[in-house]
Every structure is written in C-alpha cells, then in structure tokens.
Design a protein around this motif. Sequence first.
Motif, PDB file in Angstrom:
ATOM      1  N   LEU D 120       4.666  68.335  64.145  1.00 50.35           N
ATOM      2  CA  LEU D 120       5.646  69.301  63.644  1.00 50.35           C
ATOM      3  C   LEU D 120       4.974  70.475  62.953  1.00 50.35           C
ATOM      4  O   LEU D 120       5.366  71.623  63.135  1.00 50.35           O
ATOM      5  CB  LEU D 120       6.608  68.625  62.661  1.00 50.35           C
ATOM      6  N   GLY D 121       3.941  70.177  62.169  1.00 51.91           N
ATOM      7  CA  GLY D 121       3.267  71.233  61.416  1.00 51.91           C
ATOM      8  C   GLY D 121       2.601  72.250  62.325  1.00 51.91           C
ATOM      9  O   GLY D 121       2.730  73.457  62.123  1.00 51.91           O
ATOM     10  N   VAL D 122       1.916  71.758  63.341  1.00 52.03           N
ATOM     11  CA  VAL D 122       1.249  72.650  64.295  1.00 52.03           C
ATOM     12  C   VAL D 122       2.281  73.526  64.998  1.00 52.03           C
ATOM     13  O   VAL D 122       2.152  74.745  65.090  1.00 52.03           O
ATOM     14  CB  VAL D 122       0.449  71.830  65.337  1.00 52.03           C
ATOM     15  N   TRP D 123       3.345  72.870  65.417  1.00 52.91           N
ATOM     16  CA  TRP D 123       4.375  73.585  66.155  1.00 52.91           C
ATOM     17  C   TRP D 123       5.031  74.651  65.272  1.00 52.91           C
ATOM     18  O   TRP D 123       5.234  75.791  65.679  1.00 52.91           O
ATOM     19  CB  TRP D 123       5.388  72.568  66.671  1.00 52.91           C
ATOM     20  N   ALA D 124       5.327  74.293  64.028  1.00 51.79           N
ATOM     21  CA  ALA D 124       6.007  75.234  63.136  1.00 51.79           C
ATOM     22  C   ALA D 124       5.119  76.421  62.809  1.00 51.79           C
ATOM     23  O   ALA D 124       5.576  77.559  62.759  1.00 51.79           O
ATOM     24  CB  ALA D 124       6.430  74.537  61.850  1.00 51.79           C
ATOM     25  N   ALA D 125       3.821  76.155  62.592  1.00 49.66           N
ATOM     26  CA  ALA D 125       2.913  77.245  62.242  1.00 49.66           C
ATOM     27  C   ALA D 125       2.825  78.232  63.403  1.00 49.66           C
ATOM     28  O   ALA D 125       2.774  79.438  63.204  1.00 49.66           O
ATOM     29  CB  ALA D 125       1.532  76.702  61.925  1.00 49.66           C
ATOM     30  N   TRP D 126       2.813  77.726  64.624  1.00 52.66           N
ATOM     31  CA  TRP D 126       2.717  78.605  65.783  1.00 52.66           C
ATOM     32  C   TRP D 126       3.986  79.430  65.931  1.00 52.66           C
ATOM     33  O   TRP D 126       3.944  80.572  66.376  1.00 52.66           O
ATOM     34  CB  TRP D 126       2.445  77.779  67.042  1.00 52.66           C
ATOM     35  N   ARG D 127       5.098  78.852  65.563  1.00 58.21           N
ATOM     36  CA  ARG D 127       6.375  79.571  65.631  1.00 58.21           C
ATOM     37  C   ARG D 127       6.710  80.165  64.273  1.00 58.21           C
ATOM     38  O   ARG D 127       7.852  80.212  63.873  1.00 58.21           O
ATOM     39  CB  ARG D 127       7.504  78.611  66.043  1.00 58.21           C
ATOM     40  N   ARG D 128       5.703  80.585  63.553  1.00 52.16           N
ATOM     41  CA  ARG D 128       5.866  81.039  62.179  1.00 52.16           C
ATOM     42  C   ARG D 128       6.937  82.112  62.027  1.00 52.16           C
ATOM     43  O   ARG D 128       7.025  83.021  62.839  1.00 52.16           O
ATOM     44  CB  ARG D 128       4.541  81.626  61.703  1.00 52.16           C
ATOM     45  N   GLY D 129       7.735  81.957  60.976  1.00 54.54           N
ATOM     46  CA  GLY D 129       8.714  82.985  60.660  1.00 54.54           C
ATOM     47  C   GLY D 129      10.012  82.844  61.439  1.00 54.54           C
ATOM     48  O   GLY D 129      11.020  83.430  61.093  1.00 54.54           O
ATOM     49  N   LYS D 130       9.996  82.004  62.507  1.00 56.96           N
ATOM     50  CA  LYS D 130      11.216  81.796  63.265  1.00 56.96           C
ATOM     51  C   LYS D 130      12.126  80.853  62.468  1.00 56.96           C
ATOM     52  O   LYS D 130      11.677  80.117  61.600  1.00 56.96           O
ATOM     53  CB  LYS D 130      10.906  81.166  64.636  1.00 56.96           C
ATOM     54  N   ILE D 131      13.399  80.845  62.840  1.00 55.00           N
ATOM     55  CA  ILE D 131      14.394  80.101  62.072  1.00 55.00           C
ATOM     56  C   ILE D 131      14.058  78.606  62.002  1.00 55.00           C
ATOM     57  O   ILE D 131      14.217  77.963  60.971  1.00 55.00           O
ATOM     58  CB  ILE D 131      15.816  80.359  62.652  1.00 55.00           C
ATOM     59  N   LEU D 132      13.521  78.059  63.130  1.00 55.27           N
ATOM     60  CA  LEU D 132      13.221  76.629  63.147  1.00 55.27           C
ATOM     61  C   LEU D 132      12.069  76.293  62.209  1.00 55.27           C
ATOM     62  O   LEU D 132      12.042  75.243  61.569  1.00 55.27           O
ATOM     63  CB  LEU D 132      12.867  76.189  64.569  1.00 55.27           C
ATOM     64  N   ASP D 133      11.129  77.225  62.096  1.00 55.01           N
ATOM     65  CA  ASP D 133      10.009  77.024  61.176  1.00 55.01           C
ATOM     66  C   ASP D 133      10.529  76.957  59.753  1.00 55.01           C
ATOM     67  O   ASP D 133      10.192  76.047  58.997  1.00 55.01           O
ATOM     68  CB  ASP D 133       9.013  78.186  61.332  1.00 55.01           C
ATOM     69  N   ILE D 134      11.385  77.923  59.396  1.00 48.20           N
ATOM     70  CA  ILE D 134      11.864  77.985  58.018  1.00 48.20           C
ATOM     71  C   ILE D 134      12.721  76.774  57.680  1.00 48.20           C
ATOM     72  O   ILE D 134      12.567  76.143  56.633  1.00 48.20           O
ATOM     73  CB  ILE D 134      12.632  79.309  57.796  1.00 48.20           C
ATOM     74  N   SER D 135      13.611  76.374  58.629  1.00 44.61           N
ATOM     75  CA  SER D 135      14.470  75.240  58.303  1.00 44.61           C
ATOM     76  C   SER D 135      13.653  73.949  58.241  1.00 44.61           C
ATOM     77  O   SER D 135      13.911  73.099  57.391  1.00 44.61           O
ATOM     78  CB  SER D 135      15.622  75.121  59.297  1.00 44.61           C
ATOM     79  N   SER D 136      12.647  73.825  59.099  1.00 45.16           N
ATOM     80  CA  SER D 136      11.865  72.587  59.031  1.00 45.16           C
ATOM     81  C   SER D 136      11.047  72.555  57.743  1.00 45.16           C
ATOM     82  O   SER D 136      10.781  71.486  57.183  1.00 45.16           O
ATOM     83  CB  SER D 136      10.950  72.442  60.249  1.00 45.16           C
ATOM     84  N   MET D 137      10.681  73.745  57.236  1.00 38.52           N
ATOM     85  CA  MET D 137       9.926  73.772  55.991  1.00 38.52           C
ATOM     86  C   MET D 137      10.813  73.330  54.828  1.00 38.52           C
ATOM     87  O   MET D 137      10.392  72.535  53.984  1.00 38.52           O
ATOM     88  CB  MET D 137       9.401  75.179  55.749  1.00 38.52           C
TER      89      MET D 137
END
Lengths: 269, 300, 329, 325
Positions: D120-137
């Motif tokens: 999840l972390g790798v995926w979120a960092a790559w999609r940084r700033g997108k809505i899914l990144d922020i909500s997963s954070m």
Amino acid sequence: MVLGLYKPTNGKVIYKGKDIFRMRRREWRKIRHKLQMIYQDPYESLNPRQKVFDIIAEPLRLNKLYSSKDEIYDKVMGVMESVKLVPPEDFMIRYPHELSGGQRQRVAIARAIVTEPDFIVADEPVSMLDASLRASILDLLLGFRDKLGVTYLYITHDLATARYVGDRMAIMYLGQIVESGQIDELIENPMHPYTQALISSIPVPDPEYTRKKKRIKLKGEPPTPINPPKGCRFHPRCPYKMDICEKEDPEEINVNNGHMVKCWLHIKK
Amino acid sequence: MTEVSMKNRKKMYGGRWRGVKEFLKVYRKNKLGMIGLILIIIYVFIAIFAPYITPYNPYEKTGKPFIPPSPEHIFGTDELGRDIFSLTIYGTRISLFVGILATLLSAVIGSAVGILSGYFGGLIDDLLMRITDLFLIIPGIPFLIVLSVILGSNIWNIITVIAIISWPSTARLVRSETLSLKSRTFIEAAKLAGATDTYILTRHILVNVLPLISASIILTITRAIILEAGLSFLGLGDPTKISWGTMLYFADRYGAMFSSNPYYIIIPGVALSVLGLAFVFVSYAVDEIVNPRLRTRRLR
Amino acid sequence: MNSENNILLDIRKLRVYYVMSTGSVKAVDDVDLTIKNNEVVALVGESGCGKSTLAYSILRILPYPGEIISGEIIFNGMDLTKMDEEELRKKIRWRNISMIFQGAMNSLNPVMKIKDQLMEAIIYHEDAIEDVDAAYLKAIELIRRVGLDPDRVLNSYPHELSGGMKQRVVIAMSLLLNPRLVIADEPTTALDVTTQANIIDLLKDIQREIGISILLITHDLPVVAEIADRVYVMYAGKIVEYADIYSIFKNPQHPYTEGLINSVPSLVEGKLRKLTIMKGEPPDLINPPKGCRFHPRCPYKMDICEKEEPPPVKLKEGHVANCWLHVKR
Amino acid sequence: MGLREYTIRRIIELIISLFLFSTISFIVFRMMPGDPSSLYLEEGILEPGMREAIRHMLGLDKPLWEQYLIYLKNTFTFTFGISFLYNKPAIEIIFSRKLLNTLALLLTSHGLAIVFGILLGVWAAWRRGKILDISSMIGAFILYSLPVFWVGIVMLLLFSVKMGLFPLSGTITAGVTYSNIFEYMADYIHHLILPATAITLIRLGGDYLITRNTMITIIGEDYIKTALAKGVPEKIVVWKHAARNAVLPIVTWVGLEIAVIFSGAVLTESVFSWDGIGKLIYDAALWRDYPVLEAAFFIIIFVTLLANFLTDLTYASLDPRVKYD
C-alpha cells in the motif's frame, strides 16, 4: 587548521611572529578574533534559528569586544551597511531562511569582518552562488582589502576567479604545495606539470579562444591522501615522469623571484 | 547611544514572537493539523471543566447496572450503575495528564542523552548508545507489568514507567539530528568565534534539534496515551482514578460485551482513539512544516 | 538553410507549472526552442530558472507536482505532450532521446550493478534490438569508448567507482540505443577541474563522431563557450535571448545576457577584465515581476518594461532577443 | 572485515547483552515487594507453618549472591529453575505451546502487516497527492491511533457475541478431540483469525506510513528519473528501482520495533485469552513466579536480539554499500 581549530601533526602556524599552537590560552583568546573565516555554503554556515543581528553580533559578544549593548548595536548596524544589507533595520530581524543565497553570503561576510580581523580565510566563498551574484560578492571582499587592509587566504578550484582576486597563488596537489608565486606569473608561465594541466583544462568564456587552445590530458584521477604515492605525489599522472620521480620527493626550489616549484624537471644536478 | 538606536532595539526584540506567528500562519493552512488542534483544545476544555459538564458524579451509583442509553443516561450505565458519559468525561483528565507528562519526561531524558552522545562522540557516545540500545530491546508492556507490580499502581509510577520505555527512541533521533547539525559549518564558525561547548550545545544545537524532532515528540504523546490505557486495561492502573483504560478493564471483566449496554465498551475506546488521532494529525502537520520533504533547499 | 526537415525538436509555447496549495511555481513559461540535427544547443540560466524542468518535460518525467500546462513539444512530427505513455516509453525515451543527469553520483541506482543498469535500457526496448548478445557487446564497446575497463566496471556497484568514472558510465549508457538527441543536464558540475575537462572533450568527440544532437543545460558559461553551436539564455522561466555561440559571447543584446557574460572572470584576461556587478537577485517563480521579468535588475529599465512583456525581436538571422530596447516604435 | 568475522563478533555481543539483561532482570525481580511465600500466605493458600519450608524449597532463604549464582547457572544451562506456581521447570512451561502460540500469532499478523503495509505504501507514494493516497493516509493515521486491545474487544463484540462467527477465547475449542491434524489446524486457525487481524490492522498503519515516506524521498532521486527516462516501464521502476531502496529503512525499522511487537502481544493475548507468553508473564508477575518471569524475559530478549541480528544481515544482503564493520 590555519585558524587553530584542529591541531597539526607537525609544523607551525605563525601569526605576527608567534606560533598559534604554542600560545597560552589567554593570549590566544586575545588575538583569536583577528583571524576569521568565510565558508563556501551560506546555507550551512548560518544557524537557521538565529536572527541576522545575533549572527553578526555573536563574535563580538563571545570575545567581549564591547561592553555596552549600544556599542554592539552600532557596530553591527555599521557592518551591515558596509556589506550592503540595507536598510539594516529590515535585515537584522530576519532569519536566514528569509534571505537569498547572496544575502546570506553577505551576512557571513559581515560576521567575519565585524571583529575587524587582519586575516580572513575565504573557502570558495562564491562557488555556491549564481553567476550573476558572484561578481558583487568578490567586489565586496576586494573592497575590504583596500579599505581595512584585510589579508585573504582565498581557497578555490576556480583559477579564473583566483586570478581576478588574488595577488599570489599556491597550487596544491594531494596535500602538498607544488608551485607558488605571483599569480600572473604562475598562470602565464606555469612550471609544474600539474599546474600546466590545470591551466590548460580551464575553459574560457570566449568561444574563439577556447576552441583553439591545446589541452594537456592527465591520466587517471587523484588518489586518496590517505595513501599518497611514493616519491613525487604527482608521478602516476605526470606526462613527464622520470625514474627519480618514483623514488624521491623533489625539493622545493626558487626559480625566479619568489616563484617556487617542487618538481624534478627544474632541479639541476 | 542615541534614542534612535534604542527605538530600533525595541523593534528588534519586538520581532521575537515573529517566528511563532509565522509558524501559525503556515499551520493554519493545514486542514488535518487544524482538525487535530481543535480536537485537542476541546479535550483540554473538557478535562478542565469536567465537573461542570457531567450530569452526574461519576463516582456515584445513579441508576440500575447496565442500562442501555436513555434520556437520563445518554450512554447508559456500568456494572455499578454509574453514568458512562460522566465517567468518560472524567477519564479525559488522566489520559491528557499522563500522555503529556510522560512525554515531557521522556523528551527531556531522550534529548539530553541524544545531544550529549551526538555532540561529544567517542567514549561518551559509545556508552550512552549502548545503554539506549539496552532500553530499546526491553519489551515495553511485559516490563511495565513487572514494574507496576514492584512500584505499585499509582499515577506517578505509571508516568515514570512510560517515560522509561519511551525515551530511547527520542534519544536515537536527537543523536542523529545532532550529528548532522554538528557537521554543518555554523557550528565550526561558532567555535572559531570562541564559543564554549555549553554555549554551542544550548544556543546552536538544542534550538535546532527541538523543532526538527517536535513532530516525533508529539507522536510520542499518542503512544503514551495508548500505553496508559493498555496498562489500566490490564488492571494495573491507578485504582483511585477514573481512566478510559480502567473503564475498559471493568467492562471486559464484568462482561459488558454480553450485557445490554455495549456502549460501555465503545465510548471510552472512541474517546481514546480520537484523542490519539488528534495528536497524530498535529504531529503530521508540524512535520510537513518543519521537515518539508517537498520544499528542497534549492529548487532547480 | 533553415529547412523544416532539418529541425529535430521543436518546442512551442511550452508552459510547465508546479501546482501547489501555496501557489503555482511557473517554472517554464511560454518557451520556444528548436534543436536541429547534429547540433549542440546550450540552455543557459541560473539555478531555479526552470532549465531542468524544461528538460524533464521533454521526456515527461516531471517530479511531483509538476504539470505541462500548455504548449507542444514536436519531435519528428510527433507531439510528445499528447503521446500515449506506453508509446512515449517505447519510441522516444532512450531510443530517440536520452538524458545525462545532473551529478552522475545520483543517477545510478546504488543497489544495482552497472551491467544491469546498462542492460535495462536494452531489455525494455526489445523491438529496437534484434539480439541481446549483440547489444551486450555494444555496451562493452561503449564502455571502452568512454575510456573505461569493461571487465572492472560492468560488475561493479556505483559506489565502487569514482565520480569521473560514474559520469563516463552515464555517458556510455546514454548512447546505448543510438539516440538522435542527448539531453545533458549539468554534466560537469561536482567534478574536479581536470576531470571536468576530460568529460567535455569526451562529449565533444562523441558528438562529432556519431553526429547526434545535444541539448546542454548548464549555468557554466565557459563550458558553453567550449562546446555549443547555439545558445538559449533563460531567465525566470522565460527565454530572453538566443543566437549562435559567437554572437552571444561577442555581441549579447539582452541586458541579462550581457550582465551574465560580463560577470564571469576569465583566466586569460585576469584583472584586466572589468566584471559587471548585477544588482538584486533572481525572482521567485510563484509571483514573478510584471512586464519584463528582468526589469527590477535591469540597468536600462524603461517605463514600459514594468508594464508589458517584451516581444521577441529578430536582430538578424538566428539571433532573437526579448527586450524593449530593440523594439522600434 | 568479512561476513564470518562479523557474525562471530555479533554472536559475542549477543552473549554479552544476554548476560547483562539476565543480571538486570535478576535485580529487578528480586526488588519486587513480597516474595511468593508471603503472597501465598495472604491469599490463604498456605498454612503459616509451611512458609519457612517453602522458602527453603524455593531457595529464597539463601543469601542474595548465592541466589544470583544459582540463577546464572540456571539461565545459561537453559533450565531456569522450578516454577513456584506450577511446580514444574520454568522452561517446560514456556515451551509447552506458550512460546509457539505467541510466535504463531505474531508471525502471521506482522507478516501480513508488513506485506500489505509495503504494498500500500509503495502504491500510495507513486500516486502521491491523488485522492486515494490522501484517504489511505488518513486511514493509516486512524489505525495508528487505535489501541489494539480495544480493537480486539470490539471485534469480539461484533463477530463473536453478535454474529457468532468466531470463538470467544483460547487457542482451541476446549474438550474436543480431533480425528486428524487438519481438523486441529482448522480449529486453531479459526481461533487465530480475530487476534491476528487485530494486530495486523494496528501495525498496518505504521508500516504503511514509513513505507510511503521513504518512497516519497526515493522517488525524488535522480536514479528514478534516469530509469524512467531509459524507458523502463513504470511498474518495473516502482518495484525494482524505488521499492528495493525503500525496503532498506523499513528493514531497520522492523528490527527496532521487535520489542514493541512483544508488548502488543501481551494485551492482545489478554483480550482473547490466547495462551501465550504474554499471558504467562502477566500471571507470573501477579504471583511473583520468578523462575517463569526470568525465563520468559530471557526468551523474549533472546528472540529480540536474534531478530535484530537477522535484520542486520538482511540489510547487508540488500545493500551492496554495507561493509561489515
């Protein structure tokens, strides 16, 4: 090391006839502020949590050069004006992160000259700055030489700047001075193969000139100073290497009028 | 000397709080940070004015045991018939108190060890870091259990014990920050100007380390609050004080799970998690401002 | 002579912003730039003026939160800004346009062997290479061409090589797939003087030997003087002047270019060269100055400079400056 | 220094650390107020006259230094004396399933948390700033602030009491005889699911956040841009170039967190009545059962040190820059 921060394994640093490593503490404390330093990276050399005023006033306070706050205040204001951080009232309450690179370097210079030193070590003071800002910083430094009579030790890899600011120059290779003398003489008539290679590899901001120039190519890369080569330290890369160079370290000789060189090529036997 | 300079001096010192003001200005733009801060303010308010907010004295039986939520008891009652809402309100006090105090204590120990170790290096560093490593390996809760049994269950012991197991991570962090600060040239410049070690440690290192590690210190509060609750949940809390962890301990012990009032379990846990989350948000916001990974020094 | 087919890369009205909550950094603003076949073009500017951003946008590898806002990047008749990601990867990246990054120290992955990092470019372009073994031989040959010993280098990790060696590896890597354009972003900074000279010579020789185009991005004017055919000068996100190398150095027409060239000390002239001292500092790109972006620092500032942006003025064939001084009214 | 010398040095260090810890834990445990005999006396388990006999039997009447020597001997011969409470060798109690139960719980839950956290972390960092990144954070922040025991109770309330899907406590159903090993395994896993999920959820937040943060730093590096410019497909850049470098700090972090991990086990085991080391320590502390406490601590610290050693080796094998020194 020149400024007494690190102790040498051997040798002396002499200031006004005295070895600074043999001085008594009290004596050293009295003259310490006469020797100052300007660093390469103005992003590293200023404490980010100190205001400009405190950065500049710190050497005055630590060396107890003035007794009253007003005197310190006036001194700092004066110095800020002389490095063109104007108006000083605006700059003195700022933190380094509110300043640009050029302004930071001015603060660093102000801090160095506030104690009215005789001698300043300037370690690549403009190499981190943008080209358009360098000239004004160099001009400032030269101004203090003329006005206050400061002596500089200007450390740099940029020979063009060195020629612009310097009077005399010493070329260092792997911890040893290989050639020294008047700067114009050294650049127009280099005698050590390393100096020659160095000068030939500096590009010049003139397309016609620089494209005609011949370049001396050096083999390999500088080895580490932990295990320097035997004999002359430059011999593994030298295009004129002789047998003796591998065995013995050459003496420094005076070729003419203070032009010193440390190379077997110029030693007559 | 002159009036002018005195006036200017005032202006200069008037700028003392400018750093704080500026920080708040940036902070206010961070949504999560603001949510966290507001929540914390609400919790602090609740903790201070608990007696005026609660409808009942939390120590007294005010109804039948295990009543489900009703207009009189909005979250029902516990096994002794005490009001859950009032208990939860009072529980805020212990969590905040223990969380903040234990964190402060651990920050003081951790910073002192970290700075000394990083700045002086050599033998001092080796010794202090070995000790830190030893403490890092100690398994927290099992150790806490043993210590609580030795020292007895009162709030001060709990604070001490939490601080003992939290400081090593702060120490390591402070040490690595100190090491990186030490290599910066402004430290050398200060030495050149004649500064003593004490002067450099306080005026140059400490003032720079603390902002950098502030986010992690705030995060420690969350861990401390959860640890306190965990200890109390194991029945090792201060028996004279009301805490969310103790409430959960009794709820578990007296089978609230099977009773008609599951809110007995849910409410203290929610109160606890939201407070923890508030500190996490604040820590995140502070980190974004103090250690911005995005704002590089020289954006090319 | 300037026939359309000779143009390799044509950037038109490019805008690249870093979009942030505190405001957008207008790193590249309305930039035009062309590169012909077999030509070395230098893009000169100070740090933060947007020159690296321009390079990243050509290959579309902008760091977060950079975005191409508008404009076209035409390569061989294809608009790279609109190209599908997979197509861009297969047809453009490395196969046609490769890049040498600022500071080779950081452009090699520390946990992978040099060999694997070289081969990667080949493996993921299967259609460009018929024979992987032949490609490997090519890699060996290139390593030798840049003056390194393949036996020693290929099986090393980056940290086992010196800075100059890494830079050579990176140059060899950029040539693996015979690209038509190599973008070199500050290829010589962070190297010591003698190594720097060797790297410049190497680039120059290779460019002549195999006839590629180079876009050299640098702040170092002496290096530009040594190697470039044409020069674009960038200031605060905009191109302020471009011309052939001799015109730029001998006859600069924009006050910024003039100041920049005259603020560099020369080894030959020494103290005889009077350096121009430019006032002020480059602006931040969130709120750049109105009108001409250089006006707060310009010694020849006029009223109009504060209000309106100067248009490009053609001074002679291939020499254009954006400055009100040259606008005849 | 080569790998062999390094290993030897680390093993020597390990033994020294163990010795230090044993001494510390001896001092700490003997500082506990009231020895077992007095406690048993209060609780009315023992008759007053038997107290001295018991003290003698347990060796508590000997001088402290002699107790220490006996203790050291017991520790380093792995016998740990006889449990005061169970009247069996302490080591036997620990190895009678309890250690195994704890390890089963911890390995499953942390294995899952690390795997999912990194993915999840790798995926979120790559999609940084997108809505899914922020909500997963934000999701990770919430998980990070939940107390594990409370999550456990709420899960029990929901899935066991209300829905009846999972057993309420223990590691296996009491009083059941199994016809084969698979039946036993199935029952064990059925009991394992809830506690393991509770720990996985809590740890997931931290593992995710640390991965995301390191990934974001690494994505900014030039070698990532180089790989992309080379035309290496995005997926490969993410997993082969970025993630491989991002794993290094995560390995270090997991190593440092091992002590914390054992802490979580105690609380979870207490909620689910999971028959493991955590519960054992809790009971042993309440009843002043020194040999069991000492043995349990020794085992935990031994496992922690060993795991740290293994993390260092893993790190070294992943990063070619590491020199063994």
